[in-house]
Write a protein that holds these residues in place. Structure first.
Motif, short mmCIF file in Angstrom:
data_model
loop_
_atom_site.label_atom_id
_atom_site.label_comp_id
_atom_site.label_asym_id
_atom_site.label_seq_id
_atom_site.Cartn_x
_atom_site.Cartn_y
_atom_site.Cartn_z
N LYS A 222 35.82 36.01 41.05
CA LYS A 222 36.97 35.13 40.85
C LYS A 222 36.45 33.76 40.43
O LYS A 222 35.57 33.19 41.08
CB LYS A 222 37.76 35.02 42.16
CG LYS A 222 38.99 34.15 42.08
CD LYS A 222 39.69 34.15 43.44
CE LYS A 222 40.93 33.30 43.44
NZ LYS A 222 41.60 33.34 44.76
N VAL A 223 37.01 33.22 39.34
CA VAL A 223 36.61 31.92 38.83
C VAL A 223 37.85 31.02 38.83
O VAL A 223 38.90 31.41 38.31
CB VAL A 223 36.04 32.03 37.40
CG1 VAL A 223 35.67 30.68 36.84
CG2 VAL A 223 34.83 32.97 37.38
N GLN A 224 37.75 29.84 39.45
CA GLN A 224 38.87 28.91 39.53
C GLN A 224 38.49 27.59 38.87
O GLN A 224 37.34 27.19 38.90
CB GLN A 224 39.23 28.62 40.99
CG GLN A 224 39.98 29.71 41.66
CD GLN A 224 40.42 29.32 43.05
OE1 GLN A 224 40.18 30.06 43.97
NE2 GLN A 224 41.05 28.17 43.22
N THR B 16 45.96 24.62 38.97
CA THR B 16 44.76 25.40 39.20
C THR B 16 44.88 26.72 38.44
O THR B 16 45.91 27.38 38.49
CB THR B 16 44.57 25.70 40.70
OG1 THR B 16 44.47 24.45 41.39
CG2 THR B 16 43.32 26.52 40.96
N TYR B 17 43.80 27.08 37.75
CA TYR B 17 43.77 28.33 36.99
C TYR B 17 42.78 29.28 37.63
O TYR B 17 41.75 28.86 38.16
CB TYR B 17 43.38 28.06 35.54
CG TYR B 17 44.44 27.31 34.79
CD1 TYR B 17 45.45 27.99 34.12
CD2 TYR B 17 44.47 25.92 34.79
CE1 TYR B 17 46.45 27.30 33.46
CE2 TYR B 17 45.47 25.23 34.12
CZ TYR B 17 46.45 25.93 33.46
OH TYR B 17 47.44 25.25 32.80
N VAL B 18 43.10 30.58 37.59
CA VAL B 18 42.23 31.61 38.15
C VAL B 18 42.01 32.68 37.08
O VAL B 18 42.96 33.11 36.42
CB VAL B 18 42.86 32.26 39.41
CG1 VAL B 18 42.02 33.43 39.89
CG2 VAL B 18 43.04 31.23 40.50
N GLU B 19 40.77 33.08 36.91
CA GLU B 19 40.41 34.19 36.02
C GLU B 19 39.45 35.10 36.79
O GLU B 19 38.81 34.67 37.75
CB GLU B 19 39.71 33.70 34.76
CG GLU B 19 40.56 32.86 33.85
CD GLU B 19 39.83 32.47 32.57
OE1 GLU B 19 38.75 33.01 32.28
OE2 GLU B 19 40.35 31.59 31.86
N TYR B 20 39.35 36.33 36.33
CA TYR B 20 38.40 37.27 36.92
C TYR B 20 37.41 37.68 35.85
O TYR B 20 37.79 38.12 34.77
CB TYR B 20 39.14 38.49 37.51
CG TYR B 20 39.98 38.08 38.68
CD1 TYR B 20 39.42 38.02 39.95
CD2 TYR B 20 41.31 37.70 38.53
CE1 TYR B 20 40.18 37.59 41.04
CE2 TYR B 20 42.07 37.28 39.60
CZ TYR B 20 41.50 37.23 40.85
OH TYR B 20 42.24 36.80 41.93
N GLU C 138 31.56 30.17 34.17
CA GLU C 138 30.80 30.00 35.41
C GLU C 138 29.54 30.86 35.42
O GLU C 138 29.38 31.73 36.28
CB GLU C 138 31.68 30.32 36.62
CG GLU C 138 31.09 29.79 37.91
CD GLU C 138 32.10 29.85 39.04
OE1 GLU C 138 31.95 30.75 39.90
OE2 GLU C 138 33.01 29.02 39.07
#
Length: 91
Positions: free
Chosen positions: A57-59, A70-74, A14
């Motif tokens: 936060k990137v989803q 749904t995936y979440v990364e920081y 992102e």
């Protein structure tokens, strides 16, 4: 504080207009992405780098058989950085 990765893992991406450069960054045994306005690699790419910035936060949705997950990364947007093993760095 960590190092520029030599082995990028698969991550959600992102980048933004303000932080268009994406760098894979290892912190101990965890990898994240750092977004910056300029390339932040140290000349030897093996030195320790200190990043100062904001955690974001990137989803995103999975693909294939995991398309409904749904995936979440920081990740980090780098406001400044410096190479700790050398006198070189950039603010």
């Amino acid at each position: 504080t960590g190092t520029i990765s030599n082995e990028p893992w698969k991550h959600l991406m992102e980048p933004s207009d303000s932080f268009p450069i994406s760098t894979f960054f290892d912190v101990r045994d965890i990898q994240t992405l750092v977004y910056s306005a300029e390339n932040l690699a140290c000349p030897n790419c093996k030195c320790k780098v200190e990043i100062k910035g904001t955690v974001i936060k990137v989803q995103g949705m999975g693909k294939g058989s995991k398309a409904d997950e749904t995936y979440v990364e920081y990740h980090i947007t780098a406001d400044s950085w410096s190479c700790l093993d050398k006198e070189e760095g950039k603010k």
